[in-house]
Design a protein around this motif. Structure first.
Motif, mmCIF file in Angstrom:
data_model
loop_
_atom_site.group_PDB
_atom_site.id
_atom_site.type_symbol
_atom_site.label_atom_id
_atom_site.label_comp_id
_atom_site.label_asym_id
_atom_site.label_seq_id
_atom_site.Cartn_x
_atom_site.Cartn_y
_atom_site.Cartn_z
ATOM 1 N N ASN A 175 1.189 -1.410 -0.372
ATOM 2 C CA ASN A 175 -0.204 0.072 -0.035
ATOM 3 C C ASN A 175 0.752 1.383 0.292
ATOM 4 O OD1 ASN A 175 -2.111 2.051 -0.033
ATOM 5 N ND2 ASN A 175 -2.301 1.050 1.842
ATOM 6 N N ILE A 176 1.076 2.007 -1.187
ATOM 7 C CA ILE A 176 2.078 3.067 -1.380
ATOM 8 C C ILE A 176 1.285 3.751 -1.740
ATOM 9 C CG2 ILE A 176 4.396 3.131 -2.374
ATOM 10 C CD1 ILE A 176 4.951 1.403 -1.140
ATOM 11 N N PRO A 177 1.667 5.102 -0.693
ATOM 12 C CA PRO A 177 0.916 6.019 -0.610
ATOM 13 C C PRO A 177 1.243 6.899 -1.818
ATOM 14 C CG PRO A 177 2.294 6.615 0.800
ATOM 15 C CD PRO A 177 2.440 4.992 1.072
ATOM 16 N N SER A 178 0.098 8.235 -2.721
ATOM 17 C CA SER A 178 0.466 9.189 -3.771
ATOM 18 C C SER A 178 0.794 10.297 -3.360
ATOM 19 C CB SER A 178 -0.759 8.928 -4.173
ATOM 20 O OG SER A 178 -1.189 7.658 -5.153
ATOM 21 N N PHE A 179 0.747 10.160 -1.832
ATOM 22 C CA PHE A 179 1.384 11.881 -1.364
ATOM 23 C C PHE A 179 1.870 11.409 0.091
ATOM 24 C CE2 PHE A 179 -2.004 12.987 -3.867
ATOM 25 C CZ PHE A 179 -1.546 13.640 -5.051
ATOM 26 N N VAL A 180 3.095 12.272 0.142
ATOM 27 C CA VAL A 180 3.377 11.486 1.896
ATOM 28 C C VAL A 180 4.536 13.407 2.451
ATOM 29 C CG1 VAL A 180 3.997 9.553 1.270
ATOM 30 C CG2 VAL A 180 5.983 11.498 0.886
ATOM 31 N N LYS A 181 4.696 12.805 3.436
ATOM 32 C CA LYS A 181 5.513 14.188 4.181
ATOM 33 C C LYS A 181 6.750 13.611 4.236
ATOM 34 C CE LYS A 181 5.544 17.709 7.495
ATOM 35 N NZ LYS A 181 4.149 18.269 8.616
ATOM 36 N N GLY A 182 8.181 14.425 3.543
ATOM 37 C CA GLY A 182 9.199 14.210 4.614
ATOM 38 C C GLY A 182 9.545 15.170 3.449
ATOM 39 N N ASP A 183 10.876 14.323 3.710
ATOM 40 C CA ASP A 183 12.018 15.657 2.723
ATOM 41 C C ASP A 183 12.324 14.805 1.619
ATOM 42 O OD1 ASP A 183 14.705 16.877 0.897
ATOM 43 O OD2 ASP A 183 15.067 17.261 3.505
ATOM 44 N N TYR A 184 11.545 15.991 0.298
ATOM 45 C CA TYR A 184 11.445 15.478 -0.795
ATOM 46 C C TYR A 184 12.969 15.562 -1.358
ATOM 47 C CZ TYR A 184 11.338 15.472 -6.032
ATOM 48 O OH TYR A 184 10.637 15.997 -7.708
ATOM 49 N N LEU A 185 13.623 16.460 -1.765
ATOM 50 C CA LEU A 185 15.256 17.635 -2.360
ATOM 51 C C LEU A 185 15.983 15.484 -2.197
ATOM 52 C CD1 LEU A 185 14.933 21.377 -1.723
ATOM 53 C CD2 LEU A 185 14.857 19.529 -4.139
ATOM 54 N N HIS A 186 15.938 15.993 -0.595
ATOM 55 C CA HIS A 186 17.332 14.260 -0.661
ATOM 56 C C HIS A 186 17.058 13.526 -0.255
ATOM 57 C CE1 HIS A 186 18.196 17.692 2.176
ATOM 58 N NE2 HIS A 186 19.563 17.973 1.366
ATOM 59 N N THR A 187 15.243 12.965 -0.199
ATOM 60 C CA THR A 187 15.168 11.700 -0.758
ATOM 61 C C THR A 187 15.572 11.971 -2.058
ATOM 62 O OG1 THR A 187 13.441 11.325 0.958
ATOM 63 C CG2 THR A 187 13.189 10.159 -0.592
ATOM 64 N N ASN A 188 14.893 12.449 -3.031
ATOM 65 C CA ASN A 188 15.135 12.106 -4.802
ATOM 66 C C ASN A 188 16.135 11.517 -4.651
ATOM 67 O OD1 ASN A 188 14.777 12.761 -7.556
ATOM 68 N ND2 ASN A 188 16.009 14.281 -7.061
ATOM 69 N N GLN A 189 17.803 12.962 -4.546
ATOM 70 C CA GLN A 189 18.944 12.990 -4.916
ATOM 71 C C GLN A 189 19.439 11.253 -3.867
ATOM 72 O OE1 GLN A 189 20.734 16.127 -3.206
ATOM 73 N NE2 GLN A 189 23.465 15.383 -3.825
ATOM 74 N N ILE A 190 18.732 10.897 -2.920
ATOM 75 C CA ILE A 190 19.659 9.582 -3.082
ATOM 76 C C ILE A 190 19.134 8.025 -3.635
ATOM 77 C CG2 ILE A 190 19.559 7.775 -1.373
ATOM 78 C CD1 ILE A 190 18.772 9.324 1.482
ATOM 79 N N ILE A 191 17.348 8.695 -4.117
ATOM 80 C CA ILE A 191 17.183 7.144 -4.911
ATOM 81 C C ILE A 191 18.550 7.622 -6.318
ATOM 82 C CG2 ILE A 191 15.610 6.337 -6.169
ATOM 83 C CD1 ILE A 191 16.203 6.150 -3.025
ATOM 84 N N VAL A 192 18.442 8.667 -7.107
ATOM 85 C CA VAL A 192 18.843 9.383 -8.401
ATOM 86 C C VAL A 192 20.073 9.065 -8.213
ATOM 87 C CG1 VAL A 192 20.131 11.254 -9.238
ATOM 88 C CG2 VAL A 192 17.998 11.165 -8.798
ATOM 89 N N ASN A 193 20.886 8.792 -7.178
ATOM 90 C CA ASN A 193 22.407 8.704 -7.127
ATOM 91 C C ASN A 193 22.827 7.414 -6.973
ATOM 92 O OD1 ASN A 193 23.323 11.243 -6.795
ATOM 93 N ND2 ASN A 193 24.092 11.330 -4.598
ATOM 94 N N LEU A 194 21.923 6.445 -6.302
ATOM 95 C CA LEU A 194 21.770 4.018 -6.463
ATOM 96 C C LEU A 194 21.641 4.152 -7.845
ATOM 97 C CD1 LEU A 194 20.097 3.929 -3.269
ATOM 98 C CD2 LEU A 194 22.077 4.155 -3.690
ATOM 99 N N LEU A 195 20.272 4.600 -8.485
ATOM 100 C CA LEU A 195 19.799 4.624 -9.960
ATOM 101 C C LEU A 195 21.285 4.809 -11.092
ATOM 102 C CD1 LEU A 195 16.632 5.355 -9.786
ATOM 103 C CD2 LEU A 195 17.372 2.918 -10.044
ATOM 104 N N SER A 196 21.594 6.282 -10.788
ATOM 105 C CA SER A 196 22.710 6.689 -11.822
ATOM 106 C C SER A 196 24.122 5.563 -11.231
ATOM 107 C CB SER A 196 23.425 7.910 -10.735
ATOM 108 O OG SER A 196 24.210 8.709 -11.999
ATOM 109 N N ASN A 197 24.103 5.245 -10.299
ATOM 110 C CA ASN A 197 25.498 3.826 -10.187
ATOM 111 C C ASN A 197 25.231 2.974 -10.332
ATOM 112 O OD1 ASN A 197 27.298 6.004 -9.028
ATOM 113 N ND2 ASN A 197 27.084 4.843 -7.125
ATOM 114 N N ALA A 198 23.546 2.375 -10.808
ATOM 115 C CA ALA A 198 23.961 1.329 -11.343
ATOM 116 C C ALA A 198 23.358 1.056 -13.210
ATOM 117 C CB ALA A 198 22.140 0.919 -11.041
ATOM 118 N N VAL A 199 23.109 2.377 -13.458
ATOM 119 C CA VAL A 199 23.687 2.271 -14.617
ATOM 120 C C VAL A 199 24.840 2.561 -15.354
ATOM 121 C CG1 VAL A 199 22.682 4.216 -17.028
ATOM 122 C CG2 VAL A 199 20.952 3.403 -15.003
#
Length: 874
Positions: free
Chosen positions: A469-493
Motif C-alpha cells: 500500500n504505497i501512498p500517493s502523497f507523503v510528508k518528508g524531505d523530497y529533495l534529499h530523498t530524490n537525491q539518494i535514489i537518483v545517486n543509486l540509480l545513476s550508479n546502477a546505470v
C-alpha cells in the motif's frame, strides 16, 4: 712529565674543546636572543603605528564633515539666486543625502574620539540644530515662496552662526587629536630606544656572568673526583640502567642501582654477572647482539630487544645504547639500558595515525586529480563542440548534433559540481532537513522516466516495481530523498553493461505510530563490488579502486552523499553484492502518510477494466489497486489471452490497459485486434515506463490515453478523468499545461547579459512577450511604468549590482498597486541550496529556480503555482 700528568693534560685539552663548543652555542643563543628582542620591538612600533591610525579616523571624518558642511553652504548660496520649486526640491534631496553622510561620519567620530571634553556632543547638537533650521528654510522657501531677501535674513539669523560654531568645534577636536598623536608616538619611540638599551646591557651582563661561572666551574672540576661527580649521582637518580665496563681493569666495572628495577634482578646479583639478564632476552636478539659486538671495534651502536620481565611478566622493549669512552687512557664501554615500551607504542600509534592521515590526504589528492580530469572532460566536449558548430554553421544536421552533445556535456558538468557542493555542505554541517508534503507518485514517475531512458540508450532492461500500500502523497524531505535514489540509480546505470537488468523496487516496509517506512531496493546485474570494499565506497572522496575512476569516471561522492542523507532522514542503507553478478542497495526511510484522493466517484460507476501486462509484479500490484477502487477487473499476463478474452466478451469491458512491452506479442498488434474485435467503444490505455517517447509516435495513435509505470491509484484516476466519454465528475484535480507560458507578458531582471539573452530567447520560443532590465532598480522602475496587470511574470535574479533581487521584490510587493500581490515573481539564481529557496519564498517570491535555466523547470514551477501546490526546486 710522568704518565699521570700526561693523562691530566690530555683530559684538560678535551675539556677545553668542550668549553669552546659550549661558548659558541651560548654566543649563538645570545645573538639570537638579541635579534628576537630587536624584532619584537620593531613589531611593537609597527603595532603602535597601527594604533596611532585610530585618531586619524577622527581627522578624516571631521574633514569630511567640514567638506559636507561646505556643500550645504554652496547649496544655500544657490538657493538665494534660484528658489524655484524644482531647484528647492533638488537641493532638499541633495542636502538630505549630505545629512546622511554627516550622520554616518559622526558615528565614526564618536567611536574613535576618546577625549572626554564634550566637544563631540556639542558638535552633534549644533549639527542637528543646523539641520532642523535648514529644513525649515527649505520648507518655507517651497511653501511660502521665500525670495532672496527673506532667505538671506533667515540664513544670517538661524543658519550661518551654526556654520561658525561647527568650524570652531572641528578645529578644537582636530587640534587635540594632533597633540595626542604626537605625544603617543614620541612615548612609543622612547620605549623602543629604552628597550634596545636594556637588551644590550642584559646581553653584556649575561656574557659576564657566564665567564665568571665558567671560571668557577673549572676550579671545582679540579677538586671533584671522577667517580664521585658522575657515577654516584647517576646510580641513584636515573631511571635507565647504566653499565660501565672497563676493559683494562674489571674491578672498576659499574652497574647503577636503577638497573635492579629495570631488569627485575637484584643489584648484588647483577654485580656477579649478566647471566640473569641475558637469560630473559630472546635467543634471536642474543645472537644479534653478540654479532654486533664482534663486528664493531670502538664504535658507538644501539639495539632494541624484547625483554621478558621476571617479576611483572611483561614483555618490555629495552633499548641498549653502547658508547666507547676513552677516560684518562682507560678503554671503557658505557652501556645505557632504557625502557622504550611506551615510546615505541606511542610511535606506532603515531605512525598508524600518520598512515591514516596520509591515506586520507592521498584519497583527497586522488579525488582532486580525478575531478580535474572529470571536469575537463565535459568542458573539452563543450569547447570542442562549439568549435565544430562554428565550422559547420551551414550544416544544420551537424549543428544539431553539436548542440545535443554540448547539452549532454553541460548536464554532466552540472552533476559533478552539484556532487562537490553537496559533500562540502554535508561536511560543514549546513544541510537542513525540510519536511513537507509532496507527491510520492510524481517522485517515482520522474526518477523512473529519467533512468528508463538512460538504461534504454545503453541497452539495459529497466523496471520499477511497487509492492504493498504505497501512498500517493507523503510528508518528508523530497529533495534529499530524490537525491539518494537518483545517486543509486545513476550508479546502477553506470556500472551495468549492455544486456543487463536494473530493478527499482519500492515496498511498504512497516507502519508504526505516525511513520510509514518505505524501502527502496536498487538492484543491478553489473560489475559488483568486493565485500572488503563495502565500507570504503561509502567514504567521501574514495572509490573501490583506481580502475573505477579510469573505466567509469565519476566523483566518488554519490554513495557517501546517499549514505549521509539517508542517516540524516532517520533511515539506513545497506549493500549486498557479488563480483560479476551485480549489487543491491537497500534504503529504508520513514515518511508520514498523507490522505489519498477520494474514491467515492467510483461507487456508482459500473466500470469493467481489462489489464494485459507480462510483468508478474504489475499484475499483483493492479489486483490491489482495482480492489481498492471497487471496480470490476481482470488481469492477464499475455497478449493472446487478452485478445481471447475480448473475443469471448466483446461488449463487457469499458477500458483495456496494455503494457507497451509484452513478451508474447507486439503490443501494437494486440491493440489492433482488440479494437477490431470489441463491439463496445472500449478505451485503450497504454502503460509504459517511457510515455513521453511513445506519445509522439504515430504507431500508437489508436491509444486513447497513456499512463506511467509503476501505477498508483491517483495515476489511474487522473488518466480516467482526462479521457473522453468517461464522466467521473472529478473535482479539485490539477493538470500540467505545457503551453502555460504562451502569450504571457514577462519581465526579466538579470545583470548578466549572456544569461539574459538565453532566458529571453527561451521565453520568446514559448510565445512570450519579453521586457528586460539590467538590475533590481531598473526592474522596479519598469514595473512602476507598466500598466496594472500588464506583466504576468517577473523572472528575478538574486545577486545584482545597484539593487539585488531580494530588495527589488520587497519594493514591488509594497507598491500601492492592485497587481503587486497577483504578479508572479520567480527567483532565478545560481544559489541552489534549500535555505536559499526558503529565503526567496519568505521575501515574497513564488518559486526559486536554479541556474542553468531549464524551460521544463519553469513550466513545472508555473503549473505548481497556478495549481497552488508546493513548489520544489528542480
Amino acid at each position: 712529565m710522568n704518565n699521570s700528568d700526561k693523562k691530566y693534560m690530555k683530559k684538560s685539552l678535551k675539556n677545553n674543546k668542550k668549553i669552546i663548543i659550549l661558548w659558541g652555542v651560548l654566543l649563538l643563543f645570545l645573538a639570537l636572543y638579541y635579534y628576537i628582542i630587536m624584532f619584537n620591538m620593531n613589531k611593537l612600533m609597527h603595532q603602535v603605528d597601527l594604533i596611532v591610525r585610530r585618531p586619524y579616523e577622527v581627522l578624516v571624518s571631521t574633514d569630511k564633515i567640514n567638506a559636507e558642511i561646505d556643500k550645504i553652504k554652496v547649496y544655500n548660496e544657490n538657493l538665494k539666486f534660484n528658489n524655484t520649486k524644482e531647484n528647492v526640491k533638488h537641493i532638499s534631496k541633495d542636502i538630505e543625502n549630505i545629512y546622511a553622510v554627516v550622520e554616518e561620519e559622526f558615528l565614526g567620530v564618536r567611536d574613535f574620539y576618546d577625549a572626554n571634553d564634550g566637544n563631540i556632543r556639542k558638535l552633534y547638537n549644533n549639527f542637528r540644530e543646523l539641520r532642523d533650521n535648514e529644513n525649515i528654510l527649505l520648507k518655507n522657501t517651497l511653501e511660502y515662496d521665500y525670495k532672496y531677501k527673506e532667505i538671506t535674513k533667515y540664513m544670517n539669523g538661524n543658519i550661518n552662526p551654526y556654520f561658525t560654531t561647527i568650524d570652531d568645534l572641528v578645529d578644537k577636536i582636530q587640534a587635540k587629536i594632533d597633540n595626542k598623536v604626537h605625544s603617543f608616538y614620541m612615548n612609543a619611540n622612547d620605549i623602543k630606544n629604552l628597550s634596545q638599551s636594556i637588551s644590550v646591557i642584559m646581553f653584556l651582563i649575561i656574557v659576564l656572568c657566564m665567564i665568571i661561572y665558567q671560571v668557577s666551574l673549572n676550579r671545582k672540576n679540579r677538586i671533584i673526583s671522577y667517580k664521585n661527580s658522575i657515577f654516584d649521582t647517576i646510580s641513584k637518580n636515573i631511571t635507565q640502567g647504566l653499565f660501565l665496563h672497563n676493559l683494562n681493569d674489571p674491578n672498576e666495572n659499574f652497574i647503577s642501582e636503577s638497573s635492579e628495577k629495570l631488569f627485575g634482578v637484584k643489584h648484588e646479583d647483577l654485580l656477579k654477572g649478566y647471566d640473569l639478564v641475558v637469560n630473559n632476552i630472546d635467543k634471536k636478539d642474543r645472537e644479534e647482539i653478540t654479532k654486533i659486538q664482534n663486528d664493531i671495534n670502538k664504535e658507538n651502536w644501539e639495539y632494541t630487544f624484547d625483554y621478558n620481565h621476571p617479576i611483572s611478566g611483561e614483555t618490555l622493549k629495552i633499548k641498549m645504547s653502547v658508547n666507547y669512552v676513552d677516560t684518562n687512557g682507560e678503554d671503557v664501554w658505557l652501556t645505557v639500558y632504557s625502557d622504550e615500551t611506551d615510546q615505541i607504542l606511542m610511535q606506532e600509534s603515531l605512525k598508524n595515525a600518520l598512515e591514516k592521515a596520509e591515506k586520507a590526504n592521498d584519497a583527497k589528492s586522488e579525488f582532486l586529480s580525478r575531478m580535474s580530469h572529470e571536469i575537463r572532460t565535459p568542458l573539452n566536449g563543450i569547447i570542442g563542440m562549439v568549435t565544430l558548430a562554428r565550422e559547420n554553421i551551414n550544416n544544420k544536421a551537424k549543428e544539431i548534433d553539436c548542440i545535443n552533445k554540448i547539452s549532454a556535456s553541460s548536464k554532466h558538468l552540472l552533476v559533478l559540481i552539484n556532487d562537490i557542493l553537496d559533500m562540502s555542505k554535508i561536511e560543514s554541517g549546513k544541510v537542513e532537513i525540510k519536511y513537507k508534503k509532496f507527491g510520492f507518485r510524481n517522485f517515482v514517475e520522474s526518477t523512473t522516466g529519467l533512468f528508463f531512458s538512460q538504461a534504454k540508450e545503453k541497452g539495459i532492461k529497466f523496471k520499477s516495481v511497487l509492492e504493498g500500500n504505497i501512498p500517493s502523497f507523503v510528508k518528508g524531505d523530497y529533495l534529499h530523498t530524490n537525491q539518494i535514489i537518483v545517486n543509486l540509480l545513476s550508479n546502477a546505470v553506470k556500472f551495468t553493461s549492455k544486456g543487463g537488468e536494473i530493478t527499482n523496487r519500492i515496498s511498504l516496509l512497516k507502519e508504526e505510530d505516525s511513520k510509514t517506512w518505505i524501502r527502496f531496493e536498487v538492484s543491478d546485474t553489473g560489475v559488483g563490488i568486493e565485500e572488503k570494499n563495502f565500507e570504503r565506497i561509502f567514504n567521501p572522496f574514495e572509490q573501490e579502486d583506481a580502475s573505477v575512476s579510469y573505466n567509469y569516471g565519476g566523483t566518488g561522492l554519490g554513495l557517501p552523499i546517499a549514505k549521509r542523507f539517508t542517516e540524516m532522514l532517520g533511515g539506513n542503507i545497506s549493500l549486498k553484492s557479488e563480483i560479476g553478478k551485480g549489487s543491491t542497495f537497500t534504503v529504508d526511510i520513514p515518511f508520514e502518510r498523507m490522505p489519498e484522493p477520494s474514491l467515492d466517484i467510483f461507487m456508482d460507476k459500473q466500470l469493467d477494466i481489462l489489464l494485459i501486462d507480462s510483468m508478474p509484479e504489475t499484475l499483483e500490484r493492479m489486483d490491489y489497486i482495482f480492489d481498492t477502487m471497487g471496480v470490476f477487473y481482470k488481469c492477464l499476463g499475455r497478449g493472446k489471452d487478452g485478445i481471447d478474452e475480448i473475443k469471448e466478451n466483446p461488449n463487457k469491458y469499458d477500458i483495456c490497459i496494455v503494457y507497451d512491452d509484452l513478451e508474447d506479442m507486439d503490443a501494437l498488434e494486440v491493440i489492433d485486434k482488440i479494437k477490431d474485435t470489441a463491439e463496445s467503444d472500449i478505451k485503450i490505455i497504454v502503460s509504459s515506463y517511457d510515455t513521453i517517447d511513445i506519445m509522439d509516435d504515430k504507431r500508437w495513435e489508436k491509444a486513447d490515453a497513456f499512463i506511467n509505470k509503476p501505477m498508483f491509484i491517483s495515476s489511474i484516476i487522473d488518466v480516467l478523468y482526462g479521457m473522453d466519454d468517461i464522466d467521473l465528475n472529478f473535482e479539485d484535480i490539477n493538470y500540467k499545461n505545457e503551453d502555460i507560458l504562451n502569450g504571457k507578458n514577462v519581465l526579466i531582471v538579470e545583470d548578466n547579459e549572456l544569461n539574459m539573452e538565453i532566458l529571453r530567447e527561451l521565453l520568446l520560443l514559448q510565445g512570450c512577450k519579453v521586457t528586460c532590465a539590467a538590475n533590481g532598480e531598473e526592474g522596479v522602475k519598469a514595473f512602476e511604468r507598466s500598466k496594472p496587470y500588464e506583466f504576468d511574470i517577473i523572472f528575478m535574479d538574486i545577486r545584482m549590482p545597484v539593487m539585488d533581487g531580494y530588495k527589488a521584490t520587497k519594493i514591488i510587493r509594497s507598491l500601492n498597486r492592485k497587481d503587486v500581490e497577483s504578479v508572479i515573481i520567480i527567483a532565478i539564481s545560481a544559489n541552489a541550496f534549500e535555505d536559499d529557496i526558503e529565503k526567496s519564498i519568505k521575501l515574497g517570491m513564488n518559486a526559486h529556480i536554479s541556474k542553468p535555466i531549464n524551460i521544463g523547470n519553469l513550466i513545472d514551477s508555473l503549473n505548481n503555482i497556478y495549481n497552488k501546490k508546493d513548489t520544489y526546486e528542480q
